[in-house]
Write a protein that holds these residues in place. Structure first.
Motif, PDB file in Angstrom:
ATOM      1  N   TYR A 187       2.509   5.729 -12.284  1.00 57.83           N
ATOM      2  CA  TYR A 187       3.349   5.252 -13.398  1.00 57.83           C
ATOM      3  C   TYR A 187       2.491   4.617 -14.491  1.00 57.83           C
ATOM      4  N   ASN A 188       1.552   3.766 -14.085  1.00 62.41           N
ATOM      5  CA  ASN A 188       0.747   3.027 -15.058  1.00 62.41           C
ATOM      6  C   ASN A 188      -0.330   3.868 -15.715  1.00 62.41           C
ATOM      7  N   LEU A 189      -0.978   4.741 -14.956  1.00 58.71           N
ATOM      8  CA  LEU A 189      -2.127   5.483 -15.487  1.00 58.71           C
ATOM      9  C   LEU A 189      -1.772   6.865 -16.022  1.00 58.71           C
ATOM     10  N   VAL A 190      -0.580   7.366 -15.683  1.00 60.74           N
ATOM     11  CA  VAL A 190      -0.199   8.705 -16.158  1.00 60.74           C
ATOM     12  C   VAL A 190       1.058   8.639 -17.029  1.00 60.74           C
ATOM     13  N   LEU A 199       1.237   8.780 -21.325  1.00 64.98           N
ATOM     14  CA  LEU A 199       1.786  10.016 -21.866  1.00 64.98           C
ATOM     15  C   LEU A 199       3.124   9.784 -22.573  1.00 64.98           C
ATOM     16  N   ALA A 200       3.976   8.954 -21.971  1.00 61.03           N
ATOM     17  CA  ALA A 200       5.324   8.767 -22.523  1.00 61.03           C
ATOM     18  C   ALA A 200       5.365   7.757 -23.660  1.00 61.03           C
ATOM     19  N   HIS A 201       4.558   6.711 -23.562  1.00 64.36           N
ATOM     20  CA  HIS A 201       4.638   5.634 -24.558  1.00 64.36           C
ATOM     21  C   HIS A 201       3.357   5.495 -25.395  1.00 64.36           C
ATOM     22  N   HIS A 202       2.347   6.300 -25.102  1.00 66.55           N
ATOM     23  CA  HIS A 202       1.077   6.278 -25.845  1.00 66.55           C
ATOM     24  C   HIS A 202       0.452   4.884 -25.859  1.00 66.55           C
ATOM     25  N   ILE A 203       0.501   4.245 -24.688  1.00 67.87           N
ATOM     26  CA  ILE A 203      -0.079   2.907 -24.527  1.00 67.87           C
ATOM     27  C   ILE A 203      -1.229   2.986 -23.521  1.00 67.87           C
ATOM     28  N   PHE A 204      -2.380   2.490 -23.926  1.00 69.36           N
ATOM     29  CA  PHE A 204      -3.524   2.477 -23.012  1.00 69.36           C
ATOM     30  C   PHE A 204      -3.301   1.407 -21.925  1.00 69.36           C
ATOM     31  N   PRO A 262       0.803  -1.231   0.000  1.00 68.60           N
ATOM     32  CA  PRO A 262       0.000   0.000   0.000  1.00 68.60           C
ATOM     33  C   PRO A 262       0.831   1.275   0.000  1.00 68.60           C
ATOM     34  N   ILE A 263       2.050   1.239   0.561  1.00 60.50           N
ATOM     35  CA  ILE A 263       2.894   2.431   0.562  1.00 60.50           C
ATOM     36  C   ILE A 263       3.364   2.748  -0.857  1.00 60.50           C
ATOM     37  N   ALA A 264       3.700   1.707  -1.609  1.00 58.17           N
ATOM     38  CA  ALA A 264       4.191   1.907  -2.974  1.00 58.17           C
ATOM     39  C   ALA A 264       3.068   2.096  -3.987  1.00 58.17           C
ATOM     40  N   ALA A 265       1.826   1.764  -3.607  1.00 58.28           N
ATOM     41  CA  ALA A 265       0.707   1.774  -4.564  1.00 58.28           C
ATOM     42  C   ALA A 265       0.513   3.099  -5.293  1.00 58.28           C
ATOM     43  N   PRO A 266       0.552   4.264  -4.613  1.00 58.86           N
ATOM     44  CA  PRO A 266       0.347   5.521  -5.355  1.00 58.86           C
ATOM     45  C   PRO A 266       1.375   5.726  -6.470  1.00 58.86           C
TER      46      PRO A 266
END
Length: 622
Positions: free
Chosen positions: A522-525, A529-534, A513-517
């Protein structure tokens, strides 16, 4: 002129049991004047009572428990069409029968006649899982007139052809179990396949995919060990002395029901006492406590209530820990049970809660906490699913290793000598120089867990009032996250000495849970944005975990609220998850946010002083 908007009070929706004419209807009768159980409504339903079987008596109690009702009912004579039905209004209902208020049509009814009863039981009328439509045959067993406020009302009592428990098992509950079991298997299989895929992608981002693999294994293991968990069975010969302590601060609305639920226990009279400690409430809690205790003393004197039910008022507001320790100091029994002042015990809660203490190494045991006001609004429905999974799955999994990390405040039992041993350190606990005023349950658990076992009893049930306003709920969640961080750091220093599997999963349960945010950002933003992958795979994983929670709730509770498990997971990722970074940098704070502790008053005064200083600095009027 700006008009201040008055905050509208949320009206709580509660399941209301029909009051028994006997104040202490579940307490064993020392003089054997009355029977131990209520047999009403059980004629011809195929239930055979075994007086030597505690489970048999509990099933009988649940079948005969009646609830206040207010919904429309249609009675159809056998073989007649729907338009020939008789309209009525439900007054109360149980698993075995229903009481209706009738109009002039009551004269058409005869005792012994059979009708088809059609109605929809609204959510909150009966326990979770009963909210559904029914079409069931019922027999008229009694006709009578009842006078209320000078008006005579025609009443009819009907007995169902089969108990609602059997009816729903055939009509809905059975399908719910099969569906939940099948879908859980599919969800687990898909999650495992996705995690195998993660191994393939290690070369692209080792730490990210390692985290996803560890997180999945951790969560799936909780469900696995939760499934293996079993209660310690009731030993009729094991009834140790128990003192229930209820700390109260400004709970005038609920304290009456809390006290009655604690003293009205199916437990030997000479082995149970209740102490209510008022922490200098500023509302009329003290008066309500005195009124309730006096009523119990007057109406149930032969149960030795004057010796077993008492009240203490602290000389000044000292906080929940001070109130609990004061109660423990006055307790005459070797086991002490802590019960929150807005929590209500089932009549058999104490009998089940004490059973693990047959093991001398057991230091503390938590009961299960359900949500009492579950049908109030969407906020309480979210918490209903979350609470059940937190106890029946998460705590049960920890109990499998005798290492429950939080003996929750609504209902937990401790050995008195252990509480007294740690009371000084508990009362004076500080973190980074600030008094630890909340997280008292998790803090005491750490003291106990360091040297003893801790357990969980799923059959020891209480229900509690949860926040029904978003602002209060968010403040509560922030407080819990801060105390979780503080106490997890404490537990990290000794938990490695426990069972190896438990130790490993504890440390993983802290890291995830500490690392979750960071992982979510990384995955959703970053990735889109960086790799244009949904981030479809990541979102699917989140939804599958949410689905697993929902299906577990459906499997055990057979309730229509199961879908809120999915909603909770979405809400957690969108809102609650982002409280964690705030908790990282503010977890030394000691204010509650939802009650006026000395620390809250001090924080409010400092805030007001800053406001006045800023106004003075910029020349604004006060």
């Amino acid at each position: 002129m700006i008009k201040s908007k008055k905050k509208k009070k949320v009206e709580e929706v509660l399941t209301v049991p029909r009051e028994d004419r006997r104040t202490l209807s579940h307490v064993p009768d020392p003089e054997n004047i009355r029977g131990r159980v209520d047999r009403r409504g059980l004629r011809d339903v195929g239930f055979e009572l075994d007086d030597n079987d505690p489970d048999s008596r509990e099933k009988l109690r649940l079948l005969s428990l009646r609830y206040v009702a207010d919904f429309d009912v249609l009675l159809l004579p056998k073989g007649k069409k729907k338009n020939a039905g008789i309209q009525a209004r439900a007054v109360d209902i149980s698993s075995t029968g229903i009481l209706l208020e009738m109009g002039p049509e009551a004269g058409e009814l005869e005792v012994g006649s059979r009708y088809q009863l059609r109605c929809h039981i609204p959510p909150g009328t009966m326990p979770e899982g009963f909210e559904s439509s029914i079409k069931l045959d019922a027999d008229v067993v009694r006709l009578f007139t009842q006078e209320e406020e000078g008006q005579k009302k025609q009443m009819v009592a009907l007995q169902f052809a089969m108990p609602l428990t059997d009816y729903f098992q055939k009509k809905r509950w059975g399908y719910s179990i099969y569906m939940a079991s099948g879908l859980m298997f599919v969800a687990v299989a898909v999650i495992m396949l996705m995690r195998v895929e993660s191994i393939i992608y290690f070369k692209y981002n080792f730490w990210l995919y390692l985290y996803s693999l560890i997180a999945a294994i951790f969560l799936l293991s909780r469900y696995l060990f939760g499934a293996f968990y079993r209660d310690v069975p009731v030993n009729p010969d094991y009834t140790p002395g128990v003192t229930i302590i209820i700390p109260c601060f400004n709970e005038a609305e609920w304290i009456h029901r809390t006290i009655l639920s604690c003293i009205n226990q199916d437990y030997p009279v000479d082995k149970l006492e209740v102490i209510v400690v008022d922490d200098r409430s500023t509302d009329n809690s003290a008066e309500q406590i005195q009124k309730t205790i006096q009523m119990v003393h007057n109406e149930a004197e032969r149960y030795a209530t004057k010796e077993r039910l008492k009240m203490i008022v602290l000389p000044e507001n000292g906080g929940k820990r001070v109130a609990l320790v004061k109660g423990v100091e006055m307790a005459k029994h070797d086991l002490v049970v802590f019960v929150d002042s807005d929590s209500f015990l089932e009549p058999t809660a104490i009998k089940h809660l004490v059973q693990p203490f047959q093991d001398p190494r057991m230091g503390g045991v938590a009961g299960r906490t359900d949500v009492e006001n579950k049908y109030t609004n969407s906020i309480t429905k979210l918490q209903t699913v979350r609470y059940y999974i937190a106890f029946r799955i998460m705590k049960a999994a920890e109990s499998y290793f005798d290492s429950v990390t939080c003996l929750s405040g609504p209902l937990s039992c401790y050995r008195k000598d252990l509480v007294m041993k740690h009371s000084e350190a508990w009362l004076n606990q500080k973190f980074l120089g600030q008094p630890a005023t909340f997280g008292d349950d998790r803090s005491m658990t750490n003291f106990i867990l360091k040297t003893h076992r801790t357990g969980y009893q799923d059959a020891a049930i209480c229900s509690t009032i949860v926040p029904s306003k978003m602002s209060v709920f968010l403040k509560q969640q922030m407080r819990w996250k801060r105390s979780w961080l503080r106490e997890s750091l404490r537990a990290s220093g000794f938990i490695w000495r426990k069972e190896p599997f438990m130790s490993l999963f504890f440390y993983v349960g802290v890291i995830v849970p500490i690392a979750a945010p960071i992982v979510v950002l990384y995955n959703l933003v970053y990735v889109p944005l960086a790799h244009h992958i949904f981030p479809g795979t990541f979102l699917m994983g989140l939804l599958l975990m949410g689905l697993l929670m929902s299906l577990a709730h459906l499997l055990f509770r057979k309730s229509k609220l199961w879908v809120y498990g999915l909603v909770f997971c979405i809400f957690y990722e969108a809102v609650l998850l982002w409280q964690m970074p705030v908790a990282w940098v503010t977890f030394w704070k000691s204010t509650w946010g939802t009650r006026e502790t000395p620390q809250d008053i001090e924080a409010r005064e400092k805030k007001e002083a800053r406001k006045q200083k800023n106004k003075k600095r910029i020349g604004l009027p006060f």
